[in-house]
Enzyme design. Structure first.
Site, short mmCIF file in Angstrom:
data_model
loop_
_atom_site.label_atom_id
_atom_site.label_comp_id
_atom_site.label_asym_id
_atom_site.label_seq_id
_atom_site.Cartn_x
_atom_site.Cartn_y
_atom_site.Cartn_z
N SER A 1 63.74 29.24 3.51
CA SER A 1 63.03 28.31 2.64
C SER A 1 61.54 28.18 2.97
O SER A 1 60.84 27.42 2.31
CB SER A 1 63.70 26.93 2.68
OG SER A 1 63.55 26.35 3.94
N LYS B 1 63.80 16.67 3.85
CA LYS B 1 62.48 17.29 3.89
C LYS B 1 61.43 16.39 3.23
O LYS B 1 60.31 16.23 3.73
CB LYS B 1 62.52 18.65 3.21
CG LYS B 1 63.34 19.70 3.94
CD LYS B 1 63.38 20.99 3.15
CE LYS B 1 64.21 22.06 3.86
NZ LYS B 1 64.27 23.32 3.11
N PRO C 1 72.77 13.01 10.01
CA PRO C 1 72.07 13.03 11.31
C PRO C 1 72.57 11.91 12.22
O PRO C 1 73.20 10.95 11.76
CB PRO C 1 70.60 12.83 10.92
CG PRO C 1 70.53 13.14 9.46
CD PRO C 1 71.86 12.79 8.89
N PRO C 2 72.29 12.01 13.52
CA PRO C 2 72.69 10.92 14.44
C PRO C 2 71.99 9.62 14.10
O PRO C 2 70.84 9.61 13.66
CB PRO C 2 72.24 11.45 15.81
CG PRO C 2 72.10 12.93 15.64
CD PRO C 2 71.69 13.15 14.23
#
Length: 802
Positions: free
Chosen positions: A666, A709, A344-345
Site C-alpha cells: 500500500s 491509517k 489493537p491492544p
C-alpha cells in the site's frame, strides 16, 4: 595372586578381573614363563595389599590360559585350576607376592558309602533344579556326566551359590568322602532356603486369590442387599458421593459411567492408589453443573444501559449483543454465539466481555491462551497419567458453576504448537456450534454440552489464527480511538476510576480537556488507552502525595502543568521537519497497535539508472518500488521528466526507522509520488498523505486498515489524504469530527494523483491515461510493522487478485 571374592577349584576354568598394579605386573611375567600361578582367596576383600595372614592357607595352583587388557587399565585373564596346595609362607612381597607352597594330594576312597553319597548329592541337586529356575542347563549336563566323586564335588562347589567360607572349606578338604559329606550339608541348607522361599511365594499368591474371592463375595453381598432394599451401610462416603452425583442430575450416559466407577470404588481398599484416582474423578462428575444454568436477563433497555455505562462507542458490538438478547427472548433454546473481538491492544476487548456477562446476568470466566502449547490444556489429560486433570474448558465451567457462562478465550492469536499437539486444533470442536454439544474431555471421557456457553475470543491480529478456527468465529473489529474519543473516555471513565484507585475524590483534582489532549498528543502514541491510563495514574499519584503531605488545596491541571508533572514530551509531530523537501512523500502504515505515518525518502546521484532500496523492506514493498520506478521510466516523456537524467541517475529509496521491518503493497502511491517529486525537483504539499497500491499501468488499487491509517494521519497533523476510490466505503465508519477535520481525495489512477501533489502543476505535464492490463501482485507478509493488515480482517482488504 590374591583374589578378593573369587575362589578357583581344580579342573575348573574361571575368568578373573585384575585391577591391582602388582597383579598386572605378575601376569606380564607369568605369561613369559610356565604360566603357573597360585590363586589365593583373601580373608578380608577390602585389603589392597594382603600379606600371609590375610590369605586362606589352602590355595589352587592354576594355569593362565589367556590374558586381555582393556582401555580402563584393567586386565582380564582366563585360568584353569590344576591342583590344591598349602601356602607355607610368603618369601617376597615386592613387586608382587611370591610364596612357598606345598602340594596336597587327594585321598580317594571306594565303596558303597561313596556311591551312596554321590547318589544323595545328585538327588539333592535335582531337587534344587526343580525349585530354582536360575541353574543353567549346562551345569545339569556336566553334573550328570561327571563320574569322579572328587571332580563332582568341585564342580558343584564352584558353580552353586555357596559363600566364600563354605567353598574354602571344601577346597581345603583333601579327603573325597569328607568333601562329599560337607557338600551334602551345604546342599541341604540351600535346598531348605529355596523351599522356604517357594512356600512364602505361594502364600502371597494365595492371599491375592483370597482378595479376589473377597471381592466376588462382596459383589454378591451387595446384590443381596439391593434385593432386600438395604443400602451400603458399610461406606457412608460412597453413599454421600452417589447422592451428590444424583443431585447434579447428569445425563443418563454420565450417570451410568458414575455407577460403574462407584462399583469399582466400593471394591477397592481405601489405601490403594487407584482409590484416590477414582474418588477424584467422581468428585469432578459431582461438581460439574450438568443441569444448572443462570437465567438470562432479557431486558434490552437494561442491557443497553450497562453496556453504555462501561464502554464508550463500540456500536457494532453493542448492537450484536442486543440482537442476541432479542432473538433469545423469542427463541429460548438458541445456541450461544461464538464471537471474536479483534483490534489493537488497549481498546477494551477483555473488559467488554465482563460487561456483556453483566448485561446478560451470566457468570464470567476468562482463560488466557497466550503461550499455551499443549493440546491437553484444552482437552485435559487421560486418567492413566499421574496427576491427570481436566482441561481449561471444563475447569472454567466448574468454576463458573453454571453451564451457560460467558467464556472468554483471551489472546487466541498467540496459541503455539509443538510435539505435544496443537491447541488451536483442539479448539475447533469447542468453537463449533454443531459439535460442542457433545464435547468430550479426555479426563471426563463423557460428553458435556457446551452449546449454551457464549464464547468470546480476543485477538490483536488474525493472520496467526488458523483458517478453520477463524471460520468458526464471528469477527467483530474494535478499531483505534480518535483524539476526541480518547478525551471523552478519559473524562468519563479513566479519570474517575484512577481517582478512586488513589484515594481521591472529584473535588481534589480537575484535569481539563486541553490537558488530556496534550497528554494524548505528547505522551502517548497508541490506538488503545492503556498508556493514557498510566499517565493519568501518574498525575493522580503526585496529587495524592501532595495531599498526604498536608496540602489540602484542590488541584486544577491545564496544558501548562502537564510537563511539570510528567516531564518533557515523549513524542513530537515530525511532519513539518520531514516534509517540504523534493523527494519526500508521506505514506500511511498499519501496525498491530494502530496506524502510523510513514515517510518515503528518495534521492538521486550520477550513475547508470540503478535502484537501491533500504529501510528493512519486505518483498512486497520492494516490488512496489520497482513497479513505481518502471512506471516513471515508461511514461517519463508524458510526465514531463528529463529522460536522459532518468537513465543517468541512480535512485536510492529509503524508509526511515530502518530497524523496524516494513512490508505490504500500500505504499506504492507514496513511492511513486516521492520519485516524481525528486525528478521534478519540487516538494510535495506538507499536509498531504497518501495510501494505495500502484500497478505497472498506473492503476491505484484499494488497501486495508484505512480507519487506523486515517486516525494516525490526523494525529500527525495531516489535513488532506489521497485514498483509492474503492476505499470510499471505509469512510462511513469514521467519526464525524474526524471527517470534519480532514479532506479526502479519491483517486483511480496516478493521473488523479499527480495534480494533487504540488501546489501548482505546469501545463506541459500532462500524464497519459494508463493502458489497460493487469499484473500479478505479491500479497502482504507478516512483519513487525506492515503498511496494511492481513486479508483476514473482514471488509478491510477488498483487493482484486488477478
Amino acid at each position: 595372586m590374591p583374589l578378593r571374592s573369587d575362589l578357583v577349584f581344580p579342573q575348573t576354568v574361571v575368568p578373573l578381573v585384575i585391577n591391582r598394579p602388582s597383579g598386572i605386573r605378575l601376569m606380564d611375567e607369568v605369561l613369559v614363563g610356565e604360566r603357573l600361578v597360585g590363586l589365593a582367596s583373601q580373608l578380608h576383600p577390602e585389603i589392597d595389599d594382603p600379606g600371609m595372614n590375610d590369605l586362606f592357607p589352602t590355595i589352587c595352583v592354576g594355569t593362565v590360559l589367556k590374558m586381555l587388557k582393556f582401555p580402563d587399565g584393567s586386565t582380564r585373564i582366563v585360568c584353569q585350576g590344576q591342583t590344591r596346595a598349602k601356602l607355607v609362607r610368603v618369601v617376597q612381597t615386592e613387586p608382587y607376592l611370591i610364596g612357598e607352597v606345598e602340594p596336597l594330594e587327594e585321598v580317594e576312597e571306594e565303596g558303597v558309602e561313596i556311591d551312596a553319597l554321590v547318589h544323595h548329592i545328585n538327588r539333592l541337586f535335582q531337587r534344587m533344579v526343580d525349585q530354582s529356575q536360575q541353574i543353567p542347563e549346562e551345569l545339569q549336563v556336566a553334573a550328570m556326566n561327571t563320574r569322579e566323586p572328587g571332580r563332582l564335588a568341585d564342580l558343584l562347589a564352584s558353580s552353586l551359590p555357596f559363600s566364600i567360607e563354605e567353598r574354602q572349606i571344601m577346597l581345603g578338604e583333601i579327603n573325597v568322602r569328607l568333601r562329599l559329606e560337607r557338600l551334602s550339608q551345604f546342599l541341604s541348607r540351600q535346598l531348605a532356603v529355596l523351599e522356604l522361599s517357594t512356600k512364602i511365594q505361594e502364600q502371597v499368591g494365595s492371599e491375592l486369590s483370597k482378595a479376589q474371592r473377597d471381592h466376588f463375595l462382596r459383589q454378591q453381598l451387595k446384590a443381596i442387599q439391593e434385593e432386600l432394599g438395604e443400602g451400603d451401610s458399610e461406606n457412608p462416603e460412597v453413599a454421600e458421593l452417589w447422592e451428590r452425583i444424583k443431585t447434579a442430575n447428569p445425563p443418563e450416559e454420565v450417570q451410568r459411567e458414575a455407577e460403574r466407577e462407584l462399583e469399582r470404588l466400593v471394591a477397592m481398599h481405601p489405601s490403594s492408589a487407584e482409590y484416590s484416582i477414582v474418588r477424584t474423578y467422581l468428585d469432578w462428575l459431582a461438581l460439574l453443573p450438568w443441569d444448572k444454568a443462570s437465567k438470562d436477563r432479557l431486558d434490552l433497555r437494561r442491557a443497553r444501559k450497562i453496556l453504555d455505562a462501561d464502554h464508550y462507542d463500540l456500536e457494532k458490538i453493542k448492537e450484536r449483543i442486543l440482537e442476541y438478547l432479542a432473538v433469545r427472548k423469542l427463541k429460548q433454546d438458541m445456541k450461544g454465539p461464538i464471537l471474536c473481538f479483534a483490534g489493537p491492544p488497549g481498546t477494551g476487548k477483555t473488559s467488554l466481555g465482563k460487561s456483556i456477562a453483566k448485561a446478560l446476568g451470566r457468570e464470567f470466566i476468562r482463560v488466557s491462551l497466550g503461550g499455551v502449547h499443549d493440546e491437553a490444556e484444552i482437552r485435559g489429560h487421560r486418567r492413566t497419567y499421574v496427576a491427570a486433570m481436566p482441561g481449561r474448558i471444563v475447569q472454567g465451567i466448574r468454576k463458573a458453576g453454571t453451564n451457560n457462562p460467558v467464556f472468554m478465550l483471551d489472546e487466541v492469536d498467540k496459541l503455539g504448537n509443538d510435539f505435544r499437539g496443537d491447541p488451536s486444533a483442539a479448539l475447533l470442536e469447542v468453537l463449533d456450534p454443531e459439535q460442542n454439544s457433545t464435547f468430550r474431555d479426555h479426563y471426563l471421557d463423557v460428553d458435556f454440552d457446551l452449546s449454551k456457553v457464549m464464547f468470546i475470543a480476543t485477538a490483536n491480529v488474525l493472520d496467526t489464527i488458523p483458517s478453520p478456527l477463524l471460520d468458526r468465529m464471528e469477527v467483530l473489529n474494535l478499531p483505534g480511538y480518535s483524539e476526541e474519543e480518547k478525551t471523552l473516555i478519559a473524562q468519563k471513565y479513566i479519570i474517575p476510576k484512577q481517582l478512586e484507585a488513589h484515594g481521591l475524590v472529584a473535588a481534589d483534582l480537575d484535569i481539563t480537556d486541553h490537558a488530556v489532549r496534550k497528554v494524548i498528543a505528547d505522551y502517548t502514541r497508541e490506538a488503545g488507552l492503556r498508556n493514557l491510563e498510566r499517565e493519568v495514574a501518574a498525575v493522580c499519584r503526585k496529587v495524592a502525595r501532595r495531599r498526604a503531605e498536608g496540602k489540602k488545596k484542590a488541584v486544577t491541571i491545564g496544558p501548562g502543568q502537564v510537563a511539570d508533572l510528567l516531564g518533557p514530551s515523549r513524542y513530537f509531530r515530525e511532519l513539518a521537519d520531514r516534509t517540504g523537501i523534493p523527494g519526500v512523500a508521506t505514506g500511511l502504515a498499519w501496525t498491530p497497535t494502530g496506524g502510523e505515518i510513514l515517510f518515503i525518502e528518495a534521492t538521486g546521484m550520477p550513475g547508470k539508472g540503478g535502484l537501491t532500496l533500504t529501510g528493512l523492506l519486505g518483498d512486497s514493498m520492494r516490488e512496489s518500488a520497482q513497479a513505481a520506478m518502471s512506471y516513471l521510466r515508461s511514461h517519463a516523456k508524458l510526465l514531463a521528466l528529463d529522460i536522459p537524467k532518468l537513465s543517468k541517475t541512480d535512485v536510492h529509496i529509503h524508509v526511515p526507522a530502518g530497524a523496524v521491518p516494513k512490508d505490504g503493497p500500500s505504499a506504492g502511491v507514496a513511492i511513486a509520488s516521492a520519485l516524481i517529486s525528486l525528478f521534478r525537483d519540487r516538494p510535495i504539499r506538507k499536509e498531504l498523505a497518501m495510501t494505495g497500491e500502484v500497478t505497472l499501468t498506473g492503476r491505484v488499487l484499494p488497501v486495508g486498515g484505512v480507519r487506523d491509517k486515517i486516525l494516525a494521519a490526523r494525529r500527525a497533523g495531516i489535513r488532506t489524504i489521497l485514498l483509492p476510490r474503492h476505499n470510499e466505503k471505509d469512510l462511513v465508519e469514521l467519526p464525524a469530527d474526524v471527517k470534519a477535520d480532514l479532506t479526502f481525495r479519491l483517486v483511480d489512477t496516478l493521473d488523479d494523483v499527480l495534480p494533487k501533489l504540488f501546489d501548482d502543476l505546469p501545463a506541459k505535464a500532462q500524464p497519459v491515461k494508463p493502458s489497460s492490463g493487469r499484473v500479478r501482485t505479491a500479497g502482504p507478509k507478516k512483519s513487525a510493522a506492515s503498511d496494511e493488515p492481513k486479508s483476514k480482517f473482514p471488509g478491510q482488504h477488498p483487493r482484486r487478485r488477478p
